[in-house]
Design an enzyme around this catalytic site. Structure first.
Site, short mmCIF file in Angstrom:
data_model
loop_
_atom_site.label_atom_id
_atom_site.label_comp_id
_atom_site.label_asym_id
_atom_site.label_seq_id
_atom_site.Cartn_x
_atom_site.Cartn_y
_atom_site.Cartn_z
N ASN A 162 0.31 -1.35 -0.08
CA ASN A 162 -0.10 -0.12 -0.29
C ASN A 162 1.16 1.33 0.30
OD1 ASN A 162 0.29 -0.30 2.48
ND2 ASN A 162 -0.92 0.85 3.84
N GLU A 258 2.73 -6.18 12.46
CA GLU A 258 2.18 -4.56 11.95
C GLU A 258 0.79 -4.93 11.06
OE1 GLU A 258 1.81 -1.86 13.65
OE2 GLU A 258 4.00 -2.36 15.08
N CYS A 292 -3.74 0.98 6.12
CA CYS A 292 -3.48 -0.07 7.36
C CYS A 292 -4.63 1.19 8.22
CB CYS A 292 -3.09 -0.29 8.57
SG CYS A 292 -2.11 1.01 8.87
P1 NAD Z 1 -0.09 -9.03 2.71
O1 NAD Z 1 -0.63 -9.60 3.96
O2 NAD Z 1 -0.67 -9.18 1.23
O3 NAD Z 1 1.07 -8.99 2.05
C1 NAD Z 1 2.26 -8.64 2.95
C2 NAD Z 1 3.20 -9.00 2.99
O4 NAD Z 1 3.87 -10.82 3.09
C3 NAD Z 1 3.55 -9.38 0.79
O5 NAD Z 1 5.21 -9.01 0.88
C4 NAD Z 1 3.69 -10.85 0.48
O6 NAD Z 1 4.58 -11.35 -0.24
C5 NAD Z 1 4.38 -11.07 2.02
N1 NAD Z 1 3.97 -13.18 2.16
C6 NAD Z 1 2.68 -13.70 1.89
N2 NAD Z 1 2.41 -14.57 1.97
C7 NAD Z 1 3.45 -14.44 3.03
C8 NAD Z 1 3.96 -15.34 3.71
N3 NAD Z 1 3.52 -17.52 4.08
N4 NAD Z 1 4.52 -15.80 5.08
C9 NAD Z 1 5.45 -14.21 5.06
N5 NAD Z 1 5.02 -13.37 4.50
C10 NAD Z 1 3.94 -13.46 3.18
O7 NAD Z 1 -0.83 -7.67 2.48
P2 NAD Z 1 -0.99 -6.93 1.60
O8 NAD Z 1 -2.51 -6.87 0.81
O9 NAD Z 1 0.37 -6.21 0.82
O10 NAD Z 1 -0.85 -4.95 2.29
C11 NAD Z 1 -2.18 -4.59 3.46
C12 NAD Z 1 -2.47 -5.12 4.24
O11 NAD Z 1 -1.35 -4.53 5.23
C13 NAD Z 1 -3.81 -4.61 4.86
O12 NAD Z 1 -4.26 -5.13 5.69
C14 NAD Z 1 -3.59 -3.50 5.31
O13 NAD Z 1 -4.48 -2.98 7.12
C15 NAD Z 1 -2.22 -3.92 6.51
N6 NAD Z 1 -1.69 -2.97 6.27
C16 NAD Z 1 -0.53 -2.85 7.98
C17 NAD Z 1 -0.37 -1.64 9.05
C18 NAD Z 1 -0.12 -1.77 9.50
O14 NAD Z 1 0.97 -0.70 10.64
N7 NAD Z 1 -0.87 -2.02 10.81
C19 NAD Z 1 -0.40 -1.27 7.51
C20 NAD Z 1 0.13 -1.09 5.74
C21 NAD Z 1 -0.75 -2.12 5.60
#
Ligand code: NAD
Length: 485
Positions: A162, A258, A292
């Site tokens: 994001n 996070e 998020c």
């Molecule tokens: P996602 O969880 O789909 O992916 C995040 C990362 O995890 C990617 O790099 C992905 O390749 C990796 N990943 C996928 N499978 C994995 C596994 N089995 N083990 C380890 N890593 C793996 O998230 P997204 O769709 O890229 O982002 C959106 C989400 O992120 C939303 O839920 C949003 O709320 C959250 N977010 C949280 C914060 C925060 O600070 N709390 C900030 C921004 C986004």
């Protein structure tokens, strides 16, 4: 038809490489990167293997960072300066692979420069403590001192799509400031921005073993990244399901998670409705609603709900969207067509369940119009789950107790915004909301890059990010004591 629009100001196709063991390494197997607006393939990145992961850790661990505080601060300051000089190129790249509008991607670059700036300042600050030991009858003539040390192994950083550069910066800058070694796995949806940022840091003087970037398929390399013996800490930002998976695999090593949010903007009956609506639409549509801490639920006192909804609808209709490279558009696409279809389906489901559509709800590929609904109830999927897009669901309450219960009534606990001037109620919300942050007269997403940030419940384990807190979690605190006097 989309290709007839304004000139798309970005480079030609990018066939990228890993940043592995101090080199650019290509691999036969690659992953495609798309422009979400045109659907065109704009680049490829290599699919790293499990062997590549192991090689990256070995290379990192063979190096012991010895940069002085001055040197670390200089690298971070230079990176901030280079970034400001190259603002347009950086923001173009973010917009190209994420579909975020130029307004959003330019703003993001300013934030990344802030992260580097704060990390540079913090690198110069020694937070060591000293304690006298003659405090009780069995005390001694000694002093206890503290010092922070980098982690003995590698930090693995895994980032979401994001904020293609800022998420990466929040992991890497505090690591540089504390003399750590990082292996980064950026989101496979936006890897080009992460590679660009890594190159900027090398140019600013960062030694290659302190940062490597591996792109790939998480199904193939995630377990090797999380559970390798040379890994001391996994710092992850992303969705709840993957965060909990990481927690289950990480075993006896530190994790900073996070995760998702479902943040409310709570509007009380004394609020200036227009001012509150202004915050509501900003919180809902900036970054295409993909934060998020985006406003994902608008909880409004029933007595002012209609007036509030009217303002939100007017402001939503004025929120331009479309080609992300067209400066006239405040909002671009969401990350891909699949995400846009999910929002469309959830809104359809809410309408079928009795919600009233007030604006938007048009989809064209990965473009999804800023959308307003009222008469939304807590059981609707749209607000029960995290809807990571430009949707404004309006819900009503009749009492402060009900507002607090509604706010706390999801598994998430990231942030919140409150619109009221009543001091007694402000204190109640600060004390009673189960969240990491309460912002009065601001969007839930308001922060500066230095301050503690992060959620509780399903949004995180309570270990914070923000430059200062990240530097704490990226270090071991050692005490030593000396005879004194
Ligand atoms: P996602 O969880 O789909 O992916 C995040 C990362 O995890 C990617 O790099 C992905 O390749 C990796 N990943 C996928 N499978 C994995 C596994 N089995 N083990 C380890 N890593 C793996 O998230 P997204 O769709 O890229 O982002 C959106 C989400 O992120 C939303 O839920 C949003 O709320 C959250 N977010 C949280 C914060 C925060 O600070 N709390 C900030 C921004 C986004």
């Amino acid at each position: 038809a989309v290709l007839d629009g304004p000139v798309r100001n970005h480079d030609a196709f990018r066939a990228e490489a890993l940043r592995l063991c101090g080199e650019r390494a290509t691999r036969e197997r690659t992953l495609d990167v798309f422009d979400p607006y045109t659907g065109l393939r704009v680049g490829t990145v290599p699919l790293a293997s499990v062997d590549d992961v192991g090689a990256a850790f070995e290379y990192a661990c063979a190096y012991r960072p010895t940069l002085t505080r001055f040197e670390r601060a200089q690298i971070l300051e230079r990176a901030a300066a280079l970034l400001r000089e190259r603002l347009e190129a950086a923001s173009d790249l973010i917009t190209l692979e994420s579909g975020l509008s130029k307004e959003d991607s330019r703003y993001e670059i300013g934030r990344v420069a802030d992260v580097f700036k704060f990390a540079a300042i913090e690198a110069l600050r020694d937070d060591a403590q000293s304690f006298s030991c003659d405090l009780t009858p069995h005390g001694k003539q000694r002093r206890v001192f503290t010092q922070r040390e980098p982690l003995p192994g590698v930090i693995v950083a895994i980032t979401p799509f994001n904020h293609p550069m800022n998420q990466v910066a929040h992991k890497i800058a505090p690591a540089i400031a504390t003399n750590n070694r990082v292996v980064l796995k950026p989101s496979e949806k936006v890897p080009l921005s992460a590679l660009w940022l890594a190159d900027l840091l090398y140019e600013a003087g960062l030694p290659a073993p302190m940062l490597q970037v591996l792109t790939g398929d998480p199904r193939e390399i995630a377990d090797a990244l999380i559970a390798h013996p040379l890994v001391t800490l996994v710092t992850f930002t992303g969705g709840v399901a993957i965060g909990k998976y990481i927690a289950s695999r990480a075993g006896y090593r530190r994790t900073v998670l996070e995760l998702g949010g479902n943040d409310p903007l709570i509007v009380l009956d004394d609020a200036d409705v227009e001012r509150a609506a202004q915050l509501a639409v900003q919180g809902s549509y900036r970054n295409s609603g993909q934060r998020c801490t985006a406003v994902k639920r608008m909880l409004v006192d029933r007595r002012i709900a209609d007036a509030f909804a009217e303002c939100v609808v007017d402001m939503t209709r004025a929120w331009t969207y479309g080609d992300p490279f067209d400066a006239a558009n405040r909002m671009g696409t969401v990350i891909d067509e699949q995400a846009a279809c999910t929002f469309e389906a959830r809104v359809n489901e809410a309408i079928a369940g009795g919600a009233r559509l007030l604006a938007g709800h048009r989809r064209d590929g990965a473009l999804y119009a800023p959308t307003v609904l009222d008469r939304v109830t807590p059981s609707m999927t749209l607000v029960r789950e995290e809807t990571f897009g430009p949707v404004s669901p309006i819900m009503t309450f009749d009492s402060i107790d009900e507002a607090i219960a509604l706010s706390n009534g999801t598994p998430f606990g990231l942030s919140s915004g409150i619109c009221t001037n009543r001091q007694d109620l402000i204190a109640r919300f600060v004390n009673e909301l189960h969240v990491g942050t309460v912002n009065v007269w601001e969007v839930p997403g308001y922060r500066i890059e230095l301050t503690p940030f992060g959620g509780i419940k399903d949004s995180g384990l309570g270990y914070k990010e923000g430059v200062q807190e990240a530097m704490k979690s990226f270090t071991n605190l050692k005490t030593f004591s000396l005879p004194w006097g």
